[in-house]
Scaffold this active site. Sequence first.
Site, short mmCIF file in Angstrom:
data_model
loop_
_atom_site.label_atom_id
_atom_site.label_comp_id
_atom_site.label_asym_id
_atom_site.label_seq_id
_atom_site.Cartn_x
_atom_site.Cartn_y
_atom_site.Cartn_z
N TYR A 133 0.86 -1.19 0.00
CA TYR A 133 0.00 0.00 0.00
C TYR A 133 0.89 1.23 0.00
O TYR A 133 1.59 1.49 0.97
CB TYR A 133 -0.92 -0.04 1.22
CG TYR A 133 -1.87 1.13 1.40
CD1 TYR A 133 -2.12 2.05 0.38
CD2 TYR A 133 -2.55 1.29 2.60
CE1 TYR A 133 -3.00 3.10 0.57
CE2 TYR A 133 -3.44 2.33 2.80
CZ TYR A 133 -3.65 3.25 1.78
OH TYR A 133 -4.52 4.30 1.97
N LYS A 161 -1.71 -1.55 -3.81
CA LYS A 161 -2.66 -0.44 -3.85
C LYS A 161 -1.84 0.81 -4.06
O LYS A 161 -1.10 1.24 -3.18
CB LYS A 161 -3.46 -0.36 -2.56
CG LYS A 161 -4.41 0.85 -2.50
CD LYS A 161 -5.11 0.95 -1.15
CE LYS A 161 -5.98 2.19 -1.08
NZ LYS A 161 -6.67 2.34 0.24
#
EC number: 4.3.3.7
Length: 292
Positions: A133, A161
Amino acid sequence: MFTGSIVAIVTPMDEKGNVCRASLKKLIDYHVASGTSAIVSVGTTGESATLNHDEHADVVMMTLELADGRIPVIAGTGANATAEAISLTQRFNDSGIVGCLTVTPYYNRPSQEGLYQHFKAIAEHTDLPQILYNVPSRTGCDLLPETVGRLAKVKNIIGIKEATGNLTRVNQIKELVSDDFVLLSGDDASALDFMQLGGHGVISVTANVAARDMAQMCKLAAEGHFAEARVINQRLMPLHNKLFVEPNPIPVKWACKELGLVATDTLRLPMTPITDSGRETVRAALKHAGLL
């Protein structure tokens, strides 16, 4: 399960700031009915920063229980100390979650080598699939494509992400990873463009209140029907933007309450209630999206 519209779900609370099981069940039922691909439990939008580790684990396990196999659950497990991130991740071994979303260390701003060693160490201490992330606007450090390419070679690091909003990152990362490495947008406003460039979906804030629309938009995009997907996206664009008129998750939690999805919009300090002007701004965006 790691494609399409994945919701970064809010953590509903009662007026005293305790997790509200009834509202969480209502939210999960809503996402199951709306076609959401998966739930991220206790990420940024789920107020991970203001839950202690026991509460964090309890919310993830409650989400799993209430989901009851109807929708995959991903746990947010990042920390700015590697040992802490490993410990939190290992709490969910054999729990039933399908993977972990692990944010880059925040505040201490490690080097690219430090980031590589951090994520590699976490992955080596669990069999759970790991989604990197990257959100430098919040963490103060940027996981660069070259480092992502190195990490993609670690067996259970399966995706990222990417929340910079920088669309050039899609091709930069794609050139360095295998075709099965999952590319997820972390920015609702550019998610459709991200998918058109080869991304696989979005971990979405907007999906908290527009779950069916986000699921349909991502489905159309995955099928190559970008003109139809763009019609939905244009209607949602004010919402994508205005859900950040105040710090996340203040606006989206209020919007969930406004739509009757949760009982209260209670947050824990230092998050404070939405302002009057913020409320009117978000209400206008909800109306533009056809949700009010």
